[in-house]
Design a protein around this motif. Sequence first.
Motif, PDB file in Angstrom:
ATOM      1  N   ALA A  32       3.591   6.724  13.614  1.00  0.00           N
ATOM      2  CA  ALA A  32       2.736   6.441  12.457  1.00  0.00           C
ATOM      3  C   ALA A  32       1.320   6.058  12.853  1.00  0.00           C
ATOM      4  CB  ALA A  32       3.354   5.308  11.633  1.00  0.00           C
ATOM      5  N   LEU A  33       1.051   5.819  14.131  1.00  0.00           N
ATOM      6  CA  LEU A  33      -0.232   5.238  14.529  1.00  0.00           C
ATOM      7  C   LEU A  33      -1.445   6.111  14.214  1.00  0.00           C
ATOM      8  CD1 LEU A  33       0.732   3.428  17.844  1.00  0.00           C
ATOM      9  CD2 LEU A  33       0.286   2.413  15.597  1.00  0.00           C
ATOM     10  N   PRO A  34      -1.420   7.432  14.440  1.00  0.00           N
ATOM     11  CA  PRO A  34      -2.601   8.209  14.034  1.00  0.00           C
ATOM     12  C   PRO A  34      -2.914   8.053  12.547  1.00  0.00           C
ATOM     13  CG  PRO A  34      -1.229   9.494  15.516  1.00  0.00           C
ATOM     14  CD  PRO A  34      -0.441   8.263  15.166  1.00  0.00           C
ATOM     15  N   LEU A  35      -1.882   8.057  11.703  1.00  0.00           N
ATOM     16  CA  LEU A  35      -2.086   7.821  10.276  1.00  0.00           C
ATOM     17  C   LEU A  35      -2.641   6.430  10.028  1.00  0.00           C
ATOM     18  CD1 LEU A  35       0.930   9.199   8.197  1.00  0.00           C
ATOM     19  CD2 LEU A  35      -1.478   9.796   7.971  1.00  0.00           C
ATOM     20  N   TYR A  36      -2.125   5.441  10.741  1.00  0.00           N
ATOM     21  CA  TYR A  36      -2.561   4.060  10.566  1.00  0.00           C
ATOM     22  C   TYR A  36      -4.070   3.943  10.771  1.00  0.00           C
ATOM     23  CZ  TYR A  36      -3.095  -0.935  11.599  1.00  0.00           C
ATOM     24  OH  TYR A  36      -3.503  -2.256  11.611  1.00  0.00           O
ATOM     25  N   PHE A  37      -4.569   4.485  11.872  1.00  0.00           N
ATOM     26  CA  PHE A  37      -5.994   4.362  12.165  1.00  0.00           C
ATOM     27  C   PHE A  37      -6.847   5.195  11.212  1.00  0.00           C
ATOM     28  CE2 PHE A  37      -4.178   3.086  16.319  1.00  0.00           C
ATOM     29  CZ  PHE A  37      -4.751   1.820  16.383  1.00  0.00           C
ATOM     30  N   ARG A  38      -6.366   6.357  10.789  1.00  0.00           N
ATOM     31  CA  ARG A  38      -7.136   7.166   9.845  1.00  0.00           C
ATOM     32  C   ARG A  38      -7.231   6.473   8.496  1.00  0.00           C
ATOM     33  NH1 ARG A  38     -10.692   9.529   7.900  1.00  0.00           N
ATOM     34  NH2 ARG A  38     -11.544   8.606   9.775  1.00  0.00           N
ATOM     35  N   LEU A  39      -6.119   5.911   8.031  1.00  0.00           N
ATOM     36  CA  LEU A  39      -6.127   5.238   6.735  1.00  0.00           C
ATOM     37  C   LEU A  39      -7.015   4.002   6.752  1.00  0.00           C
ATOM     38  CD1 LEU A  39      -2.370   5.612   5.786  1.00  0.00           C
ATOM     39  CD2 LEU A  39      -4.296   6.663   4.610  1.00  0.00           C
ATOM     40  N   ARG A  40      -6.999   3.273   7.865  1.00  0.00           N
ATOM     41  CA  ARG A  40      -7.901   2.121   7.968  1.00  0.00           C
ATOM     42  C   ARG A  40      -9.354   2.571   7.902  1.00  0.00           C
ATOM     43  NH1 ARG A  40      -6.452  -2.366  12.390  1.00  0.00           N
ATOM     44  NH2 ARG A  40      -7.829  -0.977  13.532  1.00  0.00           N
ATOM     45  N   ALA A  41      -9.669   3.684   8.573  1.00  0.00           N
ATOM     46  CA  ALA A  41     -11.040   4.204   8.539  1.00  0.00           C
ATOM     47  C   ALA A  41     -11.426   4.647   7.128  1.00  0.00           C
ATOM     48  CB  ALA A  41     -11.182   5.372   9.513  1.00  0.00           C
ATOM     49  N   MET A  42     -10.440   4.997   6.314  1.00  0.00           N
ATOM     50  CA  MET A  42     -10.687   5.372   4.925  1.00  0.00           C
ATOM     51  C   MET A  42     -10.852   4.156   4.024  1.00  0.00           C
ATOM     52  SD  MET A  42      -7.848   8.446   4.684  1.00  0.00           S
ATOM     53  CE  MET A  42      -7.874   8.528   2.884  1.00  0.00           C
ATOM     54  N   GLY A  43     -10.715   2.962   4.605  1.00  0.00           N
ATOM     55  CA  GLY A  43     -10.873   1.737   3.830  1.00  0.00           C
ATOM     56  C   GLY A  43      -9.601   1.243   3.173  1.00  0.00           C
ATOM     57  N   LYS A  44      -8.456   1.811   3.561  1.00  0.00           N
ATOM     58  CA  LYS A  44      -7.186   1.392   2.978  1.00  0.00           C
ATOM     59  C   LYS A  44      -6.626   0.168   3.696  1.00  0.00           C
ATOM     60  CE  LYS A  44      -7.278   5.084   0.387  1.00  0.00           C
ATOM     61  NZ  LYS A  44      -7.620   4.969  -1.051  1.00  0.00           N
ATOM     62  N   GLN A  45      -5.880  -0.632   2.958  1.00  0.00           N
ATOM     63  CA  GLN A  45      -5.073  -1.671   3.586  1.00  0.00           C
ATOM     64  C   GLN A  45      -3.780  -1.006   4.072  1.00  0.00           C
ATOM     65  OE1 GLN A  45      -4.385  -5.081   1.105  1.00  0.00           O
ATOM     66  NE2 GLN A  45      -3.190  -6.186   2.633  1.00  0.00           N
ATOM     67  N   VAL A  46      -3.407  -1.268   5.316  1.00  0.00           N
ATOM     68  CA  VAL A  46      -2.265  -0.579   5.911  1.00  0.00           C
ATOM     69  C   VAL A  46      -1.393  -1.584   6.645  1.00  0.00           C
ATOM     70  CG1 VAL A  46      -1.529   1.418   7.260  1.00  0.00           C
ATOM     71  CG2 VAL A  46      -3.864   1.337   6.368  1.00  0.00           C
ATOM     72  N   SER A  47      -0.088  -1.463   6.469  1.00  0.00           N
ATOM     73  CA  SER A  47       0.884  -2.297   7.185  1.00  0.00           C
ATOM     74  C   SER A  47       1.871  -1.405   7.914  1.00  0.00           C
ATOM     75  CB  SER A  47       1.628  -3.222   6.215  1.00  0.00           C
ATOM     76  OG  SER A  47       0.725  -4.085   5.544  1.00  0.00           O
TER      77      SER A  47
END
Length: 316
Positions: A32-47
Motif C-alpha cells: 500500500a505504500l506507493p498509494l500512501y505517499f501519493r494520497l498524502r501528496a494529494m492532501g488526503k488524510q491517510v492511515s
Amino acid sequence: MDLSTSPLFERLQRAEHVLLAGAGGGFDVYSALPLYFRLRAMGKQVSLANLSFTVLDRVDGRVLAPGLVEVRADTQGPEHYFPEGVLARWFQTRGESVPVYCFDKTGVGPLHAAYVALQAELGFDTVVLVDGGTDILMRGDEAGLGTPEEDIASLAAVDALSLRDKLIVCLGFGVDAFHGICHAHFLEAVADLSQRGAYLGVTALLQGMPEVDRYREAVLFSSEEMARRPSIVSLSVVGAIAGDYGDKHRTSRTQGSRLWINPLMSLYWAFDLEAVARRCLYLELLRDTNTSWEVGARIEAFRKRHPSKPWEDIPV
C-alpha cells in the motif's frame, strides 16, 4: 473519464480520509505504500492497517478493541517476525511517526467489529484493501484459490462497513503461482469485473517515482531487519520494478523454486470492492464466522461441494 485520467484516482479524489489496509496478512501493508505517499501528496488524510500474522498477544501496543492493536515505532513485539513494527520504525528513520493498526487473524464477525472500532477511532470514509498478489479476486470455482482465508475475511469485513467508498488494489501479478493461482482465471475475473463496470484499470509503479522509491526503501529496510523472513512478494515486486525478468531471486527463501519475475508484477490492478464481494460465490457463508479456522473449514467444505474449472494456461 478519458485517456488522461485514472479511474482509481478519480474515485480516491472524493475521499477525505483513506484507510489503506493489507488484506491478506504478512507484508501486504507494504504494497500500500506507493498509494500512501501519493494520497498524502494529494492532501488526503491517510492511515495504514494490516491483517496481521504477528501474534498480537506478544505485542505491547495500545489495544483499541478486541483483535485491534496500534503499533508505533517503540512498540515491542516478536523479535523475528513483526512487519508492522518494522514499518513503523522505518517511518521513524524518515523523521515521521506513523502508526500501523493491526487486525488479528480471526473470523469475519470479529474482524468486522475491529474495523468498526477503528472507523470510530479514526473517522476514515474510504477503505482500500490492498492485496500483495491477486488471489482476492478468486470467486471460488477456479482451479486454485491461493490463500483465501485472510483475503476473503477482509473482503467480507469491509464489505459490511458503511463508507463513502470501498476499493481493492492488487499488486504482484504472477507471485501467487507458488500458491496454485491460475492467472488465466485472474484475467477472466478482471474481464468479468470490466463487464460490471467495476474494473478501474492499472497503474504502473516505475523507478524514479518518489512514491515508488520510498516503497523500495521500506521493503529493503524490512528485508535487513527481518533477514530470516523477508517478504517474497515485496522483493519480487521490487525486482520487477528494477527490471528483473524470469527466474531471478532476491532472497534465499525462494531458492529451489522457479520464479517468473515480469513487468506485470509492478502494476496496481484496481477494482470496486462491492462488485468483487458480490462476485464471490462463498462470501455469504463466512459472514458469521468467529475464527480463522472456521473460515478455512467453510471454504474447504464449499470447494468439496462445487466443481472447479480446469487449469488454463495463458495462450500467448
